[in-house]
Design a protein around this motif. Structure first.
Motif, short mmCIF file in Angstrom:
data_model
loop_
_atom_site.label_atom_id
_atom_site.label_comp_id
_atom_site.label_asym_id
_atom_site.label_seq_id
_atom_site.Cartn_x
_atom_site.Cartn_y
_atom_site.Cartn_z
N PHE A 1 0.77 -1.23 -0.07
CA PHE A 1 -0.07 -0.02 -0.13
C PHE A 1 0.83 1.16 -0.15
O PHE A 1 0.43 2.31 -0.54
N ASN A 2 1.96 1.19 0.43
CA ASN A 2 2.80 2.48 0.39
C ASN A 2 3.21 2.83 -0.92
O ASN A 2 3.34 4.00 -1.29
N ARG A 3 3.01 2.03 -2.06
CA ARG A 3 3.31 2.20 -3.42
C ARG A 3 2.15 3.24 -3.62
O ARG A 3 2.33 3.98 -4.68
N VAL A 4 0.72 2.66 -3.34
CA VAL A 4 -0.33 3.44 -3.54
C VAL A 4 0.00 4.73 -3.30
O VAL A 4 -0.27 5.78 -3.91
N LEU A 5 0.17 5.05 -1.74
CA LEU A 5 0.65 6.52 -1.22
C LEU A 5 1.48 7.23 -1.75
O LEU A 5 1.33 8.59 -1.99
N PRO B 1 2.63 15.49 1.12
CA PRO B 1 4.06 14.43 1.71
C PRO B 1 3.42 13.03 2.19
O PRO B 1 2.34 12.69 2.64
N LEU B 2 4.27 12.07 1.67
CA LEU B 2 4.05 10.78 1.74
C LEU B 2 3.69 10.38 3.34
O LEU B 2 2.83 9.64 3.71
N ALA B 3 4.38 10.96 4.20
CA ALA B 3 4.23 10.71 5.79
C ALA B 3 2.61 11.26 5.97
O ALA B 3 2.23 10.46 6.97
N SER B 4 2.39 12.17 5.70
CA SER B 4 1.03 12.64 6.01
C SER B 4 -0.03 11.82 5.47
O SER B 4 -1.04 11.36 6.30
N LEU B 5 0.12 11.22 4.22
CA LEU B 5 -1.00 10.36 3.92
C LEU B 5 -0.98 9.01 4.65
O LEU B 5 -2.17 8.36 4.85
N GLN B 6 0.28 8.52 4.99
CA GLN B 6 0.44 7.30 5.82
C GLN B 6 -0.31 7.36 7.25
O GLN B 6 -0.90 6.44 7.52
N SER B 7 -0.07 8.50 7.57
CA SER B 7 -0.65 8.71 8.87
C SER B 7 -2.22 8.73 8.85
O SER B 7 -3.03 8.60 9.94
N HIS B 8 -2.81 9.23 7.74
CA HIS B 8 -4.28 9.20 7.55
C HIS B 8 -4.83 8.24 6.89
O HIS B 8 -6.21 8.05 6.99
N PHE B 9 -4.10 7.27 6.28
CA PHE B 9 -4.81 6.01 5.58
C PHE B 9 -5.04 5.02 6.55
O PHE B 9 -4.30 4.45 7.41
N HIS B 10 -6.32 4.69 6.49
CA HIS B 10 -6.94 3.59 7.35
C HIS B 10 -7.77 2.44 6.80
O HIS B 10 -8.73 3.17 5.88
N MET B 11 -7.77 1.53 6.83
CA MET B 11 -8.72 0.48 6.46
C MET B 11 -10.17 0.46 7.27
O MET B 11 -10.33 -0.05 8.19
N ASP B 12 -10.85 1.64 6.83
CA ASP B 12 -12.34 1.87 7.69
C ASP B 12 -13.45 1.25 7.07
O ASP B 12 -13.50 0.55 6.08
N GLU B 13 -14.49 1.88 7.61
CA GLU B 13 -15.89 1.21 7.30
C GLU B 13 -16.21 1.49 5.85
O GLU B 13 -16.67 0.59 5.23
N GLU B 14 -15.76 2.56 5.09
CA GLU B 14 -15.97 2.70 3.62
C GLU B 14 -14.96 1.90 2.97
O GLU B 14 -15.30 1.27 1.93
N LYS C 1 -10.77 12.22 2.99
CA LYS C 1 -10.16 11.76 4.12
C LYS C 1 -8.70 12.12 4.26
O LYS C 1 -8.17 12.51 5.41
N LEU C 2 -8.23 11.84 2.99
CA LEU C 2 -6.70 12.07 2.98
C LEU C 2 -6.25 13.66 2.71
O LEU C 2 -4.97 13.87 2.89
N ASP C 3 -7.18 14.47 2.42
CA ASP C 3 -7.30 15.87 2.05
C ASP C 3 -6.28 15.92 0.91
O ASP C 3 -5.43 16.84 0.78
N ILE C 4 -6.63 15.10 -0.35
CA ILE C 4 -5.78 15.13 -1.59
C ILE C 4 -6.83 15.58 -2.41
O ILE C 4 -7.96 15.03 -2.65
N ALA C 5 -6.34 16.29 -3.59
CA ALA C 5 -7.09 16.43 -4.54
C ALA C 5 -6.57 15.99 -5.87
O ALA C 5 -5.59 16.23 -6.44
N LEU C 6 -7.38 14.83 -6.15
CA LEU C 6 -6.97 13.90 -7.14
C LEU C 6 -7.98 13.69 -8.01
O LEU C 6 -9.41 13.67 -7.74
N SER C 7 -8.02 13.45 -9.58
CA SER C 7 -8.96 13.42 -10.33
C SER C 7 -9.26 11.96 -10.16
O SER C 7 -8.25 11.11 -9.62
N TYR C 8 -10.50 11.08 -10.53
CA TYR C 8 -10.43 9.88 -10.48
C TYR C 8 -9.65 8.98 -11.16
O TYR C 8 -9.17 7.97 -10.68
#
Length: 198
Positions: free
Chosen positions: A16-20, A30-43, A64-71
């Protein structure tokens, strides 16, 4: 016998680090920010049961990750999870089938990944008699009903099945039903287990 294989980190290495990492590059977050916010949650679980669409999941996760990405950018990252197949495991799956055993894949996955990995790794589907996927079944591991569904569909009792998975919870759930279960910790676990059976 019925041999049930998980997909990620059992047949195909995933990370999953490759995804992030891809999302970090595309979003400049920053990668560290994404890593700290990424969780396998209800969604995440709803997505794996096919209860929410890929687009809904992507939007929720980006928020949730506060990132602006296109689909498209989200998808590019999501598919980066796959590192490569484990040839030893694939070879064993073929061998088991040649010996007359039934070999199936039971994966917590989602439509988005299923749109990708079979074309990327056609040899995986060729090594299995059947694919059982959480998003098609509306249930996911470690729910007892998903294991029961596989046993019922295959027409075998729990004591005639062996299950390989890299997640301790999934293993414990299968064991509770009486299925012999092997926790896969690296790419040697499966070959070593079969070698020890003789």
């Amino acid at each position: 016998m019925l041999y049930i294989f998980d997909l990620g980190n059992v047949i195909i290495d995933i990370d999953f680090n490759r995804v992030l990492g891809v999302w970090s590059d595309l979003s400049r977050v920053p990668l560290a920010s994404l890593q700290s916010h990424f969780h396998m949650d209800e969604e995440f679980e709803q997505h794996e049961r096919g209860e929410i669409s890929d687009e809904t999941f992507a939007a929720a996760l980006c928020e949730k990750l506060d990132i602006a990405l296109s689909y498209e950018q989200f998808t590019a990252g999501w598919q980066a999870v796959f590192v490569g197949v484990r040839p030893d495991t694939l070879a064993l799956m073929h061998k088991l089938r040649a010996e007359g055993h039934r070999v199936v894949i039971l994966s917590n996955t989602n439509k988005l990944h299923y749109a990708f990995w079979p074309t990327q790794y056609p040899e995986v589907q060729q090594a299995a008699d059947k694919l059982y996927q959480s998003q098609d079944l509306g249930m996911r591991k470690p729910e007892a009903r998903i294991y029961q569904h596989v046993l019922n569909t295959e027409g075998v009792s729990a004591d005639h099945a062996v299950f390989f998975d890299d997640n301790q919870q999934n293993i414990e759930a299968a064991r509770a039903l009486g299925i012999e279960s092997v926790l896969v910790t690296d790419n040697k676990t499966v070959p070593n287990w079969f070698a020890s059976q003789h």
